[in-house]
Write an enzyme that holds these catalytic residues in place. Structure first.
Site, PDB file in Angstrom:
ATOM      1  N   CYS A 128       3.887  16.801   4.983  1.00  0.00           N
ATOM      2  CA  CYS A 128       2.752  16.757   4.050  1.00  0.00           C
ATOM      3  C   CYS A 128       1.495  17.389   4.645  1.00  0.00           C
ATOM      4  O   CYS A 128       0.488  17.530   3.950  1.00  0.00           O
ATOM      5  CB  CYS A 128       2.479  15.317   3.634  1.00  0.00           C
ATOM      6  SG  CYS A 128       3.939  14.492   3.010  1.00  0.00           S
ATOM      7  N   HIS A 274      -4.605  13.966   2.162  1.00  0.00           N
ATOM      8  CA  HIS A 274      -3.251  13.924   1.598  1.00  0.00           C
ATOM      9  C   HIS A 274      -3.110  12.635   0.791  1.00  0.00           C
ATOM     10  O   HIS A 274      -3.577  11.573   1.207  1.00  0.00           O
ATOM     11  CB  HIS A 274      -2.224  13.972   2.725  1.00  0.00           C
ATOM     12  CG  HIS A 274      -0.841  13.699   2.262  1.00  0.00           C
ATOM     13  ND1 HIS A 274      -0.291  14.331   1.164  1.00  0.00           N
ATOM     14  CD2 HIS A 274       0.121  12.841   2.716  1.00  0.00           C
ATOM     15  CE1 HIS A 274       0.934  13.883   0.978  1.00  0.00           C
ATOM     16  NE2 HIS A 274       1.208  12.975   1.898  1.00  0.00           N
ATOM     17  N   ASN A 304       2.716  11.182  -4.717  1.00  0.00           N
ATOM     18  CA  ASN A 304       2.712  11.977  -3.482  1.00  0.00           C
ATOM     19  C   ASN A 304       3.509  13.258  -3.712  1.00  0.00           C
ATOM     20  O   ASN A 304       4.730  13.218  -3.844  1.00  0.00           O
ATOM     21  CB  ASN A 304       3.346  11.130  -2.368  1.00  0.00           C
ATOM     22  CG  ASN A 304       3.392  11.837  -1.028  1.00  0.00           C
ATOM     23  OD1 ASN A 304       3.156  13.038  -0.943  1.00  0.00           O
ATOM     24  ND2 ASN A 304       3.717  11.093   0.011  1.00  0.00           N
TER      25      ASN A 304
HETATM   26  O1  UT7 Z   1       3.534  11.552   2.582  1.00  0.00           O
HETATM   27  C1  UT7 Z   1       4.159  11.296   3.780  1.00  0.00           C
HETATM   28  C2  UT7 Z   1       3.605  10.139   4.463  1.00  0.00           C
HETATM   29  N1  UT7 Z   1       4.040   8.919   3.809  1.00  0.00           N
HETATM   30  C3  UT7 Z   1       3.277   7.839   3.885  1.00  0.00           C
HETATM   31  O2  UT7 Z   1       2.201   7.889   4.405  1.00  0.00           O
HETATM   32  C4  UT7 Z   1       3.816   6.517   3.352  1.00  0.00           C
HETATM   33  C5  UT7 Z   1       3.434   5.404   4.293  1.00  0.00           C
HETATM   34  N2  UT7 Z   1       3.934   4.100   3.887  1.00  0.00           N
HETATM   35  C6  UT7 Z   1       3.467   3.447   2.806  1.00  0.00           C
HETATM   36  O3  UT7 Z   1       2.645   3.956   2.075  1.00  0.00           O
HETATM   37  C7  UT7 Z   1       3.961   2.029   2.543  1.00  0.00           C
HETATM   38  O4  UT7 Z   1       4.618   1.545   3.699  1.00  0.00           O
HETATM   39  C8  UT7 Z   1       4.916   1.950   1.321  1.00  0.00           C
HETATM   40  C9  UT7 Z   1       4.139   2.191   0.035  1.00  0.00           C
HETATM   41  C10 UT7 Z   1       6.037   2.950   1.457  1.00  0.00           C
HETATM   42  C11 UT7 Z   1       5.521   0.538   1.241  1.00  0.00           C
HETATM   43  O5  UT7 Z   1       4.496  -0.435   1.130  1.00  0.00           O
HETATM   44  P1  UT7 Z   1       4.547  -1.754   2.026  1.00  0.00           P
HETATM   45  O6  UT7 Z   1       3.386  -2.597   1.652  1.00  0.00           O
HETATM   46  O7  UT7 Z   1       4.661  -1.305   3.461  1.00  0.00           O
HETATM   47  O8  UT7 Z   1       5.867  -2.445   1.512  1.00  0.00           O
HETATM   48  P2  UT7 Z   1       7.145  -2.874   2.346  1.00  0.00           P
HETATM   49  O9  UT7 Z   1       8.001  -1.697   2.646  1.00  0.00           O
HETATM   50  O10 UT7 Z   1       6.719  -3.762   3.483  1.00  0.00           O
HETATM   51  O11 UT7 Z   1       7.906  -3.779   1.291  1.00  0.00           O
HETATM   52  C12 UT7 Z   1       7.352  -5.034   0.868  1.00  0.00           C
HETATM   53  C13 UT7 Z   1       8.281  -5.623  -0.163  1.00  0.00           C
HETATM   54  C14 UT7 Z   1       9.738  -5.653   0.245  1.00  0.00           C
HETATM   55  O12 UT7 Z   1      10.291  -6.856  -0.262  1.00  0.00           O
HETATM   56  P3  UT7 Z   1      10.522  -8.138   0.690  1.00  0.00           P
HETATM   57  O13 UT7 Z   1      11.446  -7.646   1.763  1.00  0.00           O
HETATM   58  O14 UT7 Z   1       9.150  -8.484   1.209  1.00  0.00           O
HETATM   59  O15 UT7 Z   1      11.114  -9.135  -0.223  1.00  0.00           O
HETATM   60  C15 UT7 Z   1      10.347  -4.488  -0.492  1.00  0.00           C
HETATM   61  O16 UT7 Z   1      11.716  -4.660  -0.768  1.00  0.00           O
HETATM   62  O17 UT7 Z   1       8.220  -4.841  -1.354  1.00  0.00           O
HETATM   63  C16 UT7 Z   1       9.554  -4.494  -1.766  1.00  0.00           C
HETATM   64  N3  UT7 Z   1       9.504  -3.199  -2.427  1.00  0.00           N
HETATM   65  C17 UT7 Z   1       9.308  -3.076  -3.744  1.00  0.00           C
HETATM   66  N4  UT7 Z   1       9.134  -3.982  -4.712  1.00  0.00           N
HETATM   67  C18 UT7 Z   1       8.941  -3.530  -5.952  1.00  0.00           C
HETATM   68  C19 UT7 Z   1       9.614  -1.978  -1.868  1.00  0.00           C
HETATM   69  N5  UT7 Z   1       9.497  -1.043  -2.817  1.00  0.00           N
HETATM   70  C20 UT7 Z   1       9.312  -1.690  -3.983  1.00  0.00           C
HETATM   71  C21 UT7 Z   1       9.119  -1.266  -5.314  1.00  0.00           C
HETATM   72  N6  UT7 Z   1       8.928  -2.212  -6.251  1.00  0.00           N
HETATM   73  N7  UT7 Z   1       9.091   0.031  -5.659  1.00  0.00           N
END
Ligand code: UT7
Length: 347
Positions: A128, A274, A304
């Site tokens: 990105c 970004h 994104n």
């Molecule tokens: O462009 C390239 C660079 N990319 C980035 O910079 C992305 C960087 N990362 C992020 O922006 C974040 O880590 C994400 C948006 C990808 C994820 O957010 P998060 O707050 O870190 O969520 P998480 O992965 O810790 O997941 C929290 C919970 C999980 O459930 P449990 O295990 O707590 O029960 C996931 O299964 O949210 C769940 N989850 C969802 N729930 C509903 C993950 N995706 C979804 C979804 N809808 N789409």
């Protein structure tokens, strides 16, 4: 010598998919996606569209602007773009989702599509951060050769074709789009003043397309029932990204450029980051005490689009008149590689 911006353009597929549309077929919700990312919608290309199609559209809009046409009529736009096409010496296309794997570059296909018959063409892969890297690459190559005057720098992605649509942790995050800037070497001032380009390859497995390369090639007899899809360790990339944005803006502010003894927050018209996650940018802004209105966000509309987010944002700001000649702009990118960096531009 200066590297000035003489045209910008973007191309975003008309099909708009909201969070609710995704929630109708996936275990997710508008509330989760908005609260965790700031994303509300994404634009998705039709099946027959490729990366080079979107890139060429964005390029034509940038070329037409350079020729003085910014209207909506496609015939007039194409006529204006065609005037400029033979004057382009180089096409640098940042993408992680090219038309073909390895070769040919998507840039070569764009070269043919837009009729830039005198242009060298290459893709660069910097995740990105691709557009940030691309601007510096093109500016450097213009600078070292008196024969080269103009370059098209494009960020274009069709991530919808390289996503596992059953994986809610990634598929809600991405969208399709392209942005382009036509840059020109002049005797004037302003333009691209400085670029910071960095990488931390120790994080290369945090964000990747695992299959299909020489590390994990497809093997004879193997049954493949999914496409090549993006995989991401979201939390690892999140932590990296907050530090990358904070460090990059901090380093850009310490850069000495003509006309500024030092760059103060008040000097900066806009910071164009970004667009991966609103929370990443909010966290960095809080650490650096940046008034949030200085930061341009359009993630709500496009999600994104990887290397396309920054040039799409620049084109929106430029066409709406929100940035004007002489304004000081920072860009900040971060992503797969892991890579990060930023540009200082005097518009
Ligand atoms: O462009 C390239 C660079 N990319 C980035 O910079 C992305 C960087 N990362 C992020 O922006 C974040 O880590 C994400 C948006 C990808 C994820 O957010 P998060 O707050 O870190 O969520 P998480 O992965 O810790 O997941 C929290 C919970 C999980 O459930 P449990 O295990 O707590 O029960 C996931 O299964 O949210 C769940 N989850 C969802 N729930 C509903 C993950 N995706 C979804 C979804 N809808 N789409």
């Amino acid at each position: 010598m200066a590297i000035n911006f003489i045209g910008t353009g973007r191309a975003v597929p008309p099909k708009r998919v909201s969070n609710d549309d995704l929630a109708a077929q996936l275990d997710t919700s508008d509330e989760w996606i908005r609260s965790h990312t700031g994303i509300g919608n994404r634009h998705i290309a039709d099946e027959n569209i490729t990366c080079s199609d979107l890139a060429a559209e964005a390029a034509r809009n940038a070329m037409a602007m350079a020729a003085g046409y910014t209207g909506e009529d496609l015939t007039e736009r194409n006529k204006a773009a065609a005037e400029i096409a033979p004057t382009i010496d180089m096409i640098v296309l940042a993408t992680v989702t090219p038309d073909y794997f390895g070769t040919p570059s998507a840039a070569c296909i764009v070269q043919e599509k837009i009729g830039a018959k005198n242009a060298a063409a290459m893709d660069i892969i910097a995740g990105c951060t691709g557009f940030v890297y691309g601007l510096e690459t093109a500016a450097g190559l213009l600078s070292v050769n008196p024969q080269r005057k103009r370059a098209l720098v494009i960020g274009a992605e069709l991530l919808s074709k390289m996503i596992n649509w059953d994986d809610r942790a990634t598929c809600v995050l991405f969208g399709d789009g392209a942005g382009a800037a036509l840059i020109e070497k002049t005797d004037g001032s302003g333009g691209l003043k400085h670029t910071l380009m960095s990488a931390d390859g120790s994080g290369h497995e945090s964000l990747l397309f695992r299959r299909g390369g020489t590390r994990y090639p497809f093997k004879k007899g193997e049954v493949i029932d999914t496409g090549i899809c993006v995989e991401m360790n979201g939390q690892e990339v999140y932590n990296f990204a907050v530090k990358a944005v904070t460090d990059t803006i901090g380093a850009l502010m310490k850069t000495k450029i003509d006309g500024y003894a030092e760059i103060k927050m008040d000097d900066i018209t806009r910071i164009v980051p970004h667009q991966a996650n609103l929370r990443i940018v909010q966290a960095a802004a809080k650490r650096l005490k940046i008034p949030f209105e200085k930061i341009y966000m359009n993630i709500e509309e496009y999600a994104n689009t990887s290397s396309a987010t920054i040039p799409i944002a620049l084109d929106e700001l430029n066409r709406s008149g929100e940035i004007k000649k002489g304004d000081l702009i920072f860009t900040v990118g971060f992503g797969g590689g892991l890579t990060y960096g930023g540009n200082i531009i005097i518009w």
